[in-house]
Design a protein around this motif. Structure first.
Motif, mmCIF file in Angstrom:
data_model
loop_
_atom_site.group_PDB
_atom_site.id
_atom_site.type_symbol
_atom_site.label_atom_id
_atom_site.label_comp_id
_atom_site.label_asym_id
_atom_site.label_seq_id
_atom_site.Cartn_x
_atom_site.Cartn_y
_atom_site.Cartn_z
ATOM 1 N N HIS A 35 0.870 -1.175 0.000
ATOM 2 C CA HIS A 35 0.000 0.000 0.000
ATOM 3 C C HIS A 35 0.908 1.225 0.000
ATOM 4 N N GLY A 37 2.207 5.253 -0.885
ATOM 5 C CA GLY A 37 1.807 6.654 -0.851
ATOM 6 C C GLY A 37 2.829 7.519 -1.570
ATOM 7 N N ARG A 87 -2.224 7.524 -3.615
ATOM 8 C CA ARG A 87 -1.948 6.180 -3.104
ATOM 9 C C ARG A 87 -2.420 5.157 -4.113
ATOM 10 N N GLN A 138 6.335 4.457 4.560
ATOM 11 C CA GLN A 138 5.196 3.956 5.332
ATOM 12 C C GLN A 138 5.685 3.571 6.723
ATOM 13 N N CYS A 158 -8.639 10.203 4.047
ATOM 14 C CA CYS A 158 -7.248 10.626 4.003
ATOM 15 C C CYS A 158 -7.102 11.928 4.786
ATOM 16 N N SER A 195 -3.073 2.976 6.704
ATOM 17 C CA SER A 195 -1.663 3.255 6.474
ATOM 18 C C SER A 195 -1.312 4.648 6.966
ATOM 19 N N TYR A 197 1.974 7.455 6.587
ATOM 20 C CA TYR A 197 3.200 7.760 5.853
ATOM 21 C C TYR A 197 3.852 9.000 6.460
ATOM 22 N N TYR A 210 -4.178 7.104 5.411
ATOM 23 C CA TYR A 210 -5.200 6.671 4.449
ATOM 24 C C TYR A 210 -5.841 5.419 5.002
#
Length: 267
Positions: A35, A37, A87, A138, A158, A195, A197, A210
């Motif tokens: 996943h 970003g 993303r 991440q 987000c 997630s 970041y 996100y």
């Protein structure tokens, strides 16, 4: 042979050292996909132009064929600049670099990407590599809920906040040792693919999160997270690390929502 001697003999056959994995590597090995970003900035006054760009027909199929799924872009304001957060999901075993190289060379996708690139200002580290978008680090991922009904569209959420530089190590450590009760509450609230970041912009550190909401009562589920006593104790530690943007601080909030640049793609 006596049982103890059998055990000792078996142990003697084992290698003297076993491979060790970092927590991030272990998580990656146990997830079916990456996943990812990315960050860039919209050139001054060009956000509306970015929003007006429509995806070419068949874009989702073409992206999926090269290993890029669920590509979405969000926007917000940081220190007077329009920040863009994107993303996507790439299956494990697929080279992210190769996937993007194929996407950029695709006759259907290349003009679309080129049109966007004209309106984007890269992060300095991305510009130094000749890239439009900077891949982000991440620092947390949790698969979470997995109960979406077939055909149900997830709600993409987000947001962004600042991170106190002197608290970076504590924040990283907290999210590498997240409390089981916190994770259980996230899953119970129908949150999937959560997630976080981390990136530096100038001298300031920023966090982007996100997640996919896969339930049917967002307000109720989010309220349930806020009412959970374990999560509330956890937030006392994480809140101390974070530096809310001015508009969030005025509302006594931590995170500032980012808005989709364009409607979510059709699955």
């Amino acid at each position: 042979m006596k049982p103890m001697l059998c055990l000792l003999a078996a142990l003697a056959l084992l290698p003297l050292s076993a491979p060790a994995f970092s927590s991030a590597e272990s998580a990656a090995l146990h997830q079916p996909a990456q996943h990812l970003g990315y960050l860039a900035f919209a050139r001054e006054g060009q956000l509306d132009a970015l929003r007006a760009i429509s995806r070419p027909g068949g874009a989702e199929r073409a992206l999926t064929e090269v290993g890029i799924q669920g590509l979405q872009t969000f926007s917000g304001t940081l220190d007077g600049r329009t920040v863009l957060f994107a993303r996507n999901v790439t299956p494990n075993g697929t080279s992210v670099h190769a996937a993007w190289q194929k996407a950029m060379a695709n006759k259907r996708l290349a003009p679309w990407f080129a049109e966007q690139a004209r309106l984007i200002e890269p992060h300095p580290r991305a510009a130094a590599q000749g890239l439009s978008w900077l891949p982000l680090e991440q620092v947390f991922y949790f698969r979470g809920a997995d109960g979406r009904a077939p055909g149900q569209q997830a709600r993409a959420c987000c947001a962004v906040t600042g991170l106190k530089p002197e608290m970076e190590m504590q924040y990283r450590t907290l999210h590498q040792t997240t409390w089981p009760g916190v994770l259980a509450t996230i899953a119970k609230a129908n949150i999937a693919n959560f997630s976080i970041y981390l990136v530096e912009i100038g001298e300031q550190l920023y966090l982007f999160y996100y997640f996919d909401y896969v339930g049917d009562d967002f307000a109720k589920d989010m309220a349930g997270v806020g009412e959970d006593p374990v999560t509330r104790r956890w937030w006392k530690h994480t809140d101390a690390c974070q530096l809310p943007l001015p508009e969030a601080a005025e509302k006594k909030q931590i995170w500032t929502d980012l808005m989709p640049v364009a409607p979510a793609p059709t699955p």
